[in-house]
Design a protein around this motif. Structure first.
Motif, PDB file in Angstrom:
ATOM      1  N   LEU A 129       0.834  -1.201   0.000  1.00 12.37           N
ATOM      2  CA  LEU A 129       0.000   0.000   0.000  1.00 12.37           C
ATOM      3  C   LEU A 129       0.871   1.254   0.000  1.00 12.37           C
ATOM      4  CD1 LEU A 129      -2.801  -1.041   2.533  1.00 12.37           C
ATOM      5  CD2 LEU A 129      -3.126  -0.561   0.105  1.00 12.37           C
ATOM      6  N   ASN A 130       1.936   1.231   0.783  1.00  9.90           N
ATOM      7  CA  ASN A 130       2.856   2.384   0.826  1.00  9.90           C
ATOM      8  C   ASN A 130       3.514   2.612  -0.532  1.00  9.90           C
ATOM      9  OD1 ASN A 130       2.288   2.832   3.498  1.00  9.90           O
ATOM     10  ND2 ASN A 130       4.096   1.773   4.278  1.00  9.90           N
ATOM     11  N   LYS A 131       3.857   1.519  -1.188  1.00  8.85           N
ATOM     12  CA  LYS A 131       4.446   1.611  -2.519  1.00  8.85           C
ATOM     13  C   LYS A 131       3.436   2.227  -3.498  1.00  8.85           C
ATOM     14  CE  LYS A 131       6.989  -1.301  -5.820  1.00  8.85           C
ATOM     15  NZ  LYS A 131       7.389  -2.693  -6.134  1.00  8.85           N
ATOM     16  N   GLY A 132       2.182   1.798  -3.374  1.00  6.17           N
ATOM     17  CA  GLY A 132       1.123   2.347  -4.216  1.00  6.17           C
ATOM     18  C   GLY A 132       0.887   3.817  -3.947  1.00  6.17           C
ATOM     19  N   LEU A 133       1.017   4.203  -2.685  1.00  8.64           N
ATOM     20  CA  LEU A 133       0.827   5.612  -2.308  1.00  8.64           C
ATOM     21  C   LEU A 133       1.883   6.493  -2.960  1.00  8.64           C
ATOM     22  CD1 LEU A 133      -0.833   7.536  -0.524  1.00  8.64           C
ATOM     23  CD2 LEU A 133       0.715   7.015   1.358  1.00  8.64           C
ATOM     24  N   MET A 134       3.132   6.055  -2.937  1.00 10.41           N
ATOM     25  CA  MET A 134       4.212   6.825  -3.561  1.00 10.41           C
ATOM     26  C   MET A 134       4.001   6.928  -5.079  1.00 10.41           C
ATOM     27  SD  MET A 134       5.888   7.780  -1.026  1.00 10.41           S
ATOM     28  CE  MET A 134       7.205   8.601  -1.939  1.00 10.41           C
ATOM     29  N   LEU A 162      -6.172  10.938  -2.803  1.00  4.38           N
ATOM     30  CA  LEU A 162      -4.999  10.078  -2.686  1.00  4.38           C
ATOM     31  C   LEU A 162      -5.342   8.633  -2.330  1.00  4.38           C
ATOM     32  CD1 LEU A 162      -2.183  12.194  -0.979  1.00  4.38           C
ATOM     33  CD2 LEU A 162      -2.150  11.143  -3.242  1.00  4.38           C
ATOM     34  N   TYR A 163      -6.045   8.461  -1.210  1.00  2.00           N
ATOM     35  CA  TYR A 163      -6.302   7.104  -0.749  1.00  2.00           C
ATOM     36  C   TYR A 163      -7.248   6.358  -1.687  1.00  2.00           C
ATOM     37  CZ  TYR A 163      -3.887   8.163   3.616  1.00  2.00           C
ATOM     38  OH  TYR A 163      -2.925   8.492   4.540  1.00  2.00           O
ATOM     39  N   GLN A 164      -8.179   7.079  -2.296  1.00  2.00           N
ATOM     40  CA  GLN A 164      -9.066   6.426  -3.255  1.00  2.00           C
ATOM     41  C   GLN A 164      -8.280   5.905  -4.457  1.00  2.00           C
ATOM     42  OE1 GLN A 164     -13.146   8.283  -3.732  1.00  2.00           O
ATOM     43  NE2 GLN A 164     -12.056  10.018  -2.840  1.00  2.00           N
ATOM     44  N   ALA A 224      -7.880   2.105  -5.759  1.00  2.00           N
ATOM     45  CA  ALA A 224      -8.205   1.807  -7.165  1.00  2.00           C
ATOM     46  C   ALA A 224      -7.063   1.071  -7.842  1.00  2.00           C
ATOM     47  CB  ALA A 224      -8.529   3.106  -7.909  1.00  2.00           C
ATOM     48  N   ASP A 225      -5.842   1.525  -7.600  1.00  2.00           N
ATOM     49  CA  ASP A 225      -4.656   0.894  -8.173  1.00  2.00           C
ATOM     50  C   ASP A 225      -4.505  -0.527  -7.646  1.00  2.00           C
ATOM     51  OD1 ASP A 225      -2.030   1.176  -9.675  1.00  2.00           O
ATOM     52  OD2 ASP A 225      -1.255   0.734  -7.677  1.00  2.00           O
TER      53      ASP A 225
END
Length: 471
Positions: A128-133, A349-351, A355-356
């Motif tokens: 999830l952190n990787k996706g956030l970046m 951001l979190y959405q 989604a990703d």
């Protein structure tokens, strides 16, 4: 004939190991190929042996995981009793007890059988952190802009694509994003009710539903709910003329873990459609099934748009992201207007991260592992409770979700027991917080969405001893 005797001989050997408790509930059997090599027989012979054991409910298959000793193979404890209809009587508030349970979460040394969120160790936080970046880098203006009031287009598209259980009946235009499932439920209630209306809910029910209903000034009817099959539809029929809205969790209810059969879902939707009564369906745990397929929500059977289907990733992926959604049917425009007045829009951001996660198959992969862990945990919990709690303890048999509901001896007041348990750094949810009436005082809810390790097992045994000491 010889082949038939051979597969029965292998099946009987495994059966004897189960009955002697050499193989215990929740234990994983060796693979079909491993047993084939062990017994020097064909794969088909082992498959026939497994089919024989499955037909007796001694073992059960887990998709992508293998075969396990079934929880029904040697069940010692009864399921909890179904509650009685209570249309009158003094209503009570458990707000102070609920606050006390949540306050205990500040102490990280407390074993959290109490709270209904998965242990962080079971979540893909690094991914999830990787996706956030990735999202921060790629999102226009790094997510600082307003998005459409209806919600993030990418998230709505992926939720609609991912919700295959609805078989294409949902599009991105049918969905509105929300701040988690509770926000979705609140907005649904706001759209279809007024102060003084009557809401029908399950009993026992998640305490947040009671709090919302009380704060909005509703009359609350708690319907008898079976621990296995959910809301008693015959009871609903008796009071249908009084009801303005229903709010049910048809798949793996909180706290019972009950699963409403498909025929009951069809009958429920048909009944409510006839009376034009909206159904708010909280499908928060529908993806945490232990069987082969995800159960359909009531929304699947909805032709008139009266079912408002609510979901989120709070219990499966990221509790703190507060990403949820609702398919509000014919009430969509009203929900969007309310959202505009309340928040204008939600953070992008979190959405986008969710989604990703949905789009590239990572959610499916995570859920397969997570469901397998939860199922195994539920069996570990049930076996430990059977061995270390009093013999007259009654325990639910969930087919999904992350909760067990225990009914203890009537001498036990779990609100009193809670204080003693917390002093020993053990938390649980007392039964009385799941009702507005004076009932379930001898019940408790346990969350098995924890990492099963020595300390958790020891604390569950200590909790059983605490119950015995207070008889």
């Amino acid at each position: 004939m010889a082949k038939e005797i051979l597969y029965l001989k292998i099946a009987n050997t495994i059966q004897e190991q189960i009955f002697s408790e050499t193989l215990k509930i929740g234990d994983k059997l060796p693979s079909i190929r491993a047993l084939q090599k062990l017994h020097n027989v064909s794969l088909n012979t082992i498959k026939q042996a497994f089919l024989e054991l499955e037909s007796k409910s001694l073992i059960e298959s887990r998709p992508k995981s293998g075969f396990y000793i079934s929880k029904t193979s040697n069940r010692k404890l009864s399921i909890p009793t179904m509650n009685k209809f209570k249309l009158s009587g003094k209503q009570i508030t458990s707000d102070d007890l609920i606050t006390k349970v949540f306050e205990s979460l500040k102490d990280k040394s407390v074993t959290r059988f109490s709270i209904g969120v998965p242990d962080p160790s079971l979540l893909p936080i690094a991914k999830l952190n990787k996706g956030l970046m990735k999202v921060v880098r790629n999102l226009e203006e790094s997510g600082t802009s307003y998005e459409p009031v209806q919600g993030n287009v990418n998230l709505r598209r992926n939720v609609a694509k991912w919700a295959l259980v609805l078989e294409g009946k949902l599009t991105e235009d049918d969905l509105v994003t929300t701040l988690g499932a509770m926000n979705a439920i609140y907005n649904c209630l706001l759209a279809v009710t007024k102060r003084g209306d009557t809401i029908a809910i399950e009993s026992p029910v998640y305490f947040g539903i009671i709090q919302i209903a009380q704060n909005m000034g509703f009359n609350i009817i708690e319907l008898p709910t079976h621990p296995t099959t959910g809301v008693d539809l015959e009871a609903l029929k008796k009071v249908i003329h009084k009801i303005d809205v229903c709010c049910f969790m048809s798949n793996f209810s909180n706290p019972l873990g009950s699963l409403m059969p498909d025929e009951n879902k069809m009958e429920l939707v048909k009944m409510l459609t006839y009376h034009n009564i909206p159904l708010i369906e909280d499908d928060l745990y529908g993806n945490l099934y232990f069987g082969a397929t995800r159960p359909k929500p009531c929304k699947y059977y909805d032709e008139a748009g009266i079912v408002m289907w609510c979901g989120s990733v709070s219990k499966t992926l990221a509790p703190g992201y507060r990403v949820g959604w609702v398919a509000p049917g014919k009430f969509k425009d009203k929900i969007i207007k309310q959202k505009l007045a309340q928040t204008i829009c939600l953070p992008s951001l979190y959405q986008e991260v969710i989604a990703d996660f949905l789009e590239h198959g990572r959610y499916d992969h995570h859920l397969r592992n997570f469901r397998s862990t939860l199922y195994t945990n539920s069996l570990h919990f049930q076996r430990t409770i059977e061995d270390h709690f009093p013999e007259n303890t009654k325990i639910s048999q969930p087919q999904g979700g992350s909760f067990l509901w225990l009914e203890l001896d009537k001498k036990i007041d779990t609100a009193v027991l809670y204080d003693k348990a917390i002093n020993q750094k053990i938390g649980f949810a007392p039964g009385k917080i799941f009702t507005q009436h004076d009932q379930y005082n001898n019940c408790m809810r346990l969350n098995f969405g924890l990492e099963w390790k020595e300390k958790v097992e020891l604390d569950l045994k200590r909790l059983g001893q605490l119950v015995k000491n207070n008889l």
